[in-house]
Design an enzyme around this catalytic site. Structure first.
Site, PDB file in Angstrom:
ATOM      1  N   GLY A  95       0.808  -1.305  -0.261  1.00 18.10           N
ATOM      2  CA  GLY A  95      -0.167   0.205  -0.182  1.00 18.10           C
ATOM      3  C   GLY A  95       0.970   1.032  -0.250  1.00 18.10           C
ATOM      4  O   GLY A  95       0.354   2.547   0.421  1.00 18.10           O
ATOM      5  N   ASN A 117       1.608   3.513  -2.700  1.00 14.08           N
ATOM      6  CA  ASN A 117       1.380   4.579  -3.486  1.00 14.08           C
ATOM      7  C   ASN A 117      -0.392   4.092  -3.120  1.00 14.08           C
ATOM      8  O   ASN A 117      -0.234   6.147  -2.822  1.00 14.08           O
ATOM      9  CB  ASN A 117       0.540   3.710  -4.994  1.00 14.08           C
ATOM     10  CG  ASN A 117       2.038   3.333  -5.827  1.00 14.08           C
ATOM     11  OD1 ASN A 117       2.508   4.992  -6.074  1.00 14.08           O
ATOM     12  ND2 ASN A 117       2.257   2.325  -6.206  1.00 14.08           N
ATOM     13  N   ILE A 151      -8.637  -9.429 -10.964  1.00 14.11           N
ATOM     14  CA  ILE A 151      -9.467  -8.460 -12.224  1.00 14.11           C
ATOM     15  C   ILE A 151     -11.036  -7.808 -12.386  1.00 14.11           C
ATOM     16  O   ILE A 151     -11.702  -9.123 -11.853  1.00 14.11           O
ATOM     17  CB  ILE A 151      -9.048  -9.347 -13.066  1.00 14.11           C
ATOM     18  CG1 ILE A 151      -7.370 -10.185 -13.253  1.00 14.11           C
ATOM     19  CG2 ILE A 151      -9.554  -8.787 -14.381  1.00 14.11           C
ATOM     20  CD1 ILE A 151      -6.679  -9.536 -14.163  1.00 14.11           C
ATOM     21  N   LEU A 152     -11.016  -6.534 -12.331  1.00 18.06           N
ATOM     22  CA  LEU A 152     -12.759  -6.565 -12.277  1.00 18.06           C
ATOM     23  C   LEU A 152     -13.440  -7.322 -13.995  1.00 18.06           C
ATOM     24  O   LEU A 152     -12.722  -6.724 -14.317  1.00 18.06           O
ATOM     25  CB  LEU A 152     -12.777  -5.163 -11.905  1.00 18.06           C
ATOM     26  CG  LEU A 152     -12.182  -4.417 -10.504  1.00 18.06           C
ATOM     27  CD1 LEU A 152     -11.997  -3.432 -10.599  1.00 18.06           C
ATOM     28  CD2 LEU A 152     -12.977  -5.501  -9.557  1.00 18.06           C
ATOM     29  N   ASN A 179      -6.452   2.247 -13.274  1.00 11.92           N
ATOM     30  CA  ASN A 179      -4.810   1.947 -12.250  1.00 11.92           C
ATOM     31  C   ASN A 179      -3.192   2.429 -12.673  1.00 11.92           C
ATOM     32  O   ASN A 179      -3.655   2.838 -13.641  1.00 11.92           O
ATOM     33  CB  ASN A 179      -4.950   0.429 -13.500  1.00 11.92           C
ATOM     34  CG  ASN A 179      -4.277  -0.518 -12.466  1.00 11.92           C
ATOM     35  OD1 ASN A 179      -3.633  -0.713 -11.872  1.00 11.92           O
ATOM     36  ND2 ASN A 179      -3.814  -0.967 -13.515  1.00 11.92           N
ATOM     37  N   HIS A 197       0.115   1.400 -13.741  1.00 15.87           N
ATOM     38  CA  HIS A 197       0.787  -0.144 -13.561  1.00 15.87           C
ATOM     39  C   HIS A 197       2.474   0.376 -13.665  1.00 15.87           C
ATOM     40  O   HIS A 197       2.858   1.484 -14.536  1.00 15.87           O
ATOM     41  CB  HIS A 197       0.580  -0.314 -14.726  1.00 15.87           C
ATOM     42  CG  HIS A 197       1.158  -1.972 -15.623  1.00 15.87           C
ATOM     43  ND1 HIS A 197       1.041  -2.458 -15.172  1.00 15.87           N
ATOM     44  CD2 HIS A 197       2.827  -1.966 -16.315  1.00 15.87           C
ATOM     45  CE1 HIS A 197       1.541  -4.144 -15.677  1.00 15.87           C
ATOM     46  NE2 HIS A 197       2.288  -3.407 -16.325  1.00 15.87           N
TER      47      HIS A 197
HETATM   48  C1  GRF Z   1       3.443  -0.854  -7.493  1.00 14.09           C
HETATM   49  O1  GRF Z   1       4.657  -1.004  -8.885  1.00 14.09           O
HETATM   50  C2  GRF Z   1       2.270  -0.886  -8.603  1.00 14.09           C
HETATM   51  O2  GRF Z   1       2.621   0.125 -10.236  1.00 14.09           O
HETATM   52  C3  GRF Z   1       1.573  -2.180  -8.639  1.00 14.09           C
HETATM   53  O3  GRF Z   1       1.974  -3.037  -7.451  1.00 14.09           O
HETATM   54  C4  GRF Z   1       3.322  -2.343  -6.933  1.00 14.09           C
HETATM   55  C5  GRF Z   1       1.386  -1.903  -5.114  1.00 14.09           C
HETATM   56  O4  GRF Z   1       3.251  -1.062  -4.751  1.00 14.09           O
HETATM   57  N1  GRF Z   1       0.488  -2.832  -9.559  1.00 14.09           N
HETATM   58  P1  GRF Z   1       1.670  -0.591  -3.233  1.00 14.09           P
HETATM   59  O5  GRF Z   1       1.345  -1.118  -2.447  1.00 14.09           O
HETATM   60  O6  GRF Z   1       1.847   0.647  -3.826  1.00 14.09           O
HETATM   61  O7  GRF Z   1       3.460  -0.643  -1.925  1.00 14.09           O
END
Ligand code: GRF
Length: 180
Positions: free
Chosen positions: A12, A14, A79-80, A94, A96
Site C-alpha cells: 500500500g 502508493n 481482475i475486475l 490503475n 502500472h
Molecule cells: C506498484 O508497483 C504498482 O504499480 C503495482 O503494484 C505495486 C504496488 O505497490 N500495480 P504498493 O502496494 O503501492 O506499495
C-alpha cells in the site's frame, strides 16, 4: 467533494502517498490480508476485505452504497469484471509499473514486469496511470512518468526507481481528476 475508494493487495505504498499528499480517501478495499490494512487503521479510514471469488460485484455494491466517484487501483491484483466496468466507466484508474503498452497484460505485474524489462536491457522504464476496461492494462492512458534505468544492475533496482516515480505520478493524476 469527490469520494475516493482505493483497492489494494499489497503493502500500500502508493495508497499511502495519496494520504500524504492530502487526498481524502473514503475507504480502502483489499482482496487479501495485506499491509494496507495497518495504514488504513493508522489513518482512520474505513477498511474492507473481500475474498477474491465474486469480488467485482461485492466491490460494486459497496461503491454504490458509499456513493463513490473515483476508484483507484493501487497494487490491486484481482481482475475486475462485469457490471462494475460499465457502471464505473472512466471512473476506475490503475497504476502500472511500466510504460504501457509495453510490459502489460495478464500476468504482468509487480516484479515480473521489472524482470522482463531488465532481461531486455531496456534503457528506460516508468509507470502509467490508465483507465480500467475489460482488457487487462489496455484502457486509455492518462499519464506516464519515465525514468532512465541504464545504470540499473538488477530488476530490484528498477523496481525501486520506478516505484519512486509512481509515488509522484499517482497523487498528481488523482488530484487532477478530482479537480475536474
Ligand atoms: C506498484 O508497483 C504498482 O504499480 C503495482 O503494484 C505495486 C504496488 O505497490 N500495480 P504498493 O502496494 O503501492 O506499495
Amino acid at each position: 467533494m469527490s469520494k475516493i475508494a482505493v483497492l489494494v493487495s499489497g503493502g500500500g505504498s502508493n495508497m499511502q502517498q495519496l494520504i500524504k499528499n492530502g487526498i481524502k480517501l473514503d475507504c480502502i478495499i483489499a482482496d487479501r490480508k495485506c499491509g494496507a490494512e495497518k495504514i488504513a487503521k493508522e489513518n482512520n479510514i474505513d477498511f474492507f476485505q473481500f475474498e477474491r471469488k465474486g469480488i467485482s460485484d461485492k466491490v460494486f455494491e459497496l461503491l454504490e452504497k458509499r456513493k463513490i466517484d473515483l476508484v483507484v487501483l493501487a497494487g490491486f491484483l484481482s481482475i475486475l469484471d462485469g457490471k462494475i466496468l460499465q457502471k464505473y466507466k472512466n471512473k476506475i484508474i490503475n497504476i502500472h509499473p511500466s510504460l504501457l503498452p509495453k510490459y502489460g497484460g495478464f500476468g504482468m505485474h509487480g516484479m515480473r514486469v521489472h524482470q522482463e524489462v531488465f532481461k531486455n536491457s531496456e534503457k528506460e522504464s516508468g509507470c502509467t496511470v490508465h483507465y480500467v476496461n475489460e482488457e487487462v492494462d489496455a484502457g486509455a492512458i492518462i499519464e506516464q512518468e519515465r525514468v532512465n534505468i541504464s545504470s540499473a544492475k538488477s530488476a530490484e533496482e528498477i523496481q525501486k526507481m520506478v516505484l519512486e516515480k509512481e509515488w509522484i505520478l499517482l497523487p498528481r493524476v488523482v488530484k487532477k481528476l478530482i479537480e475536474k
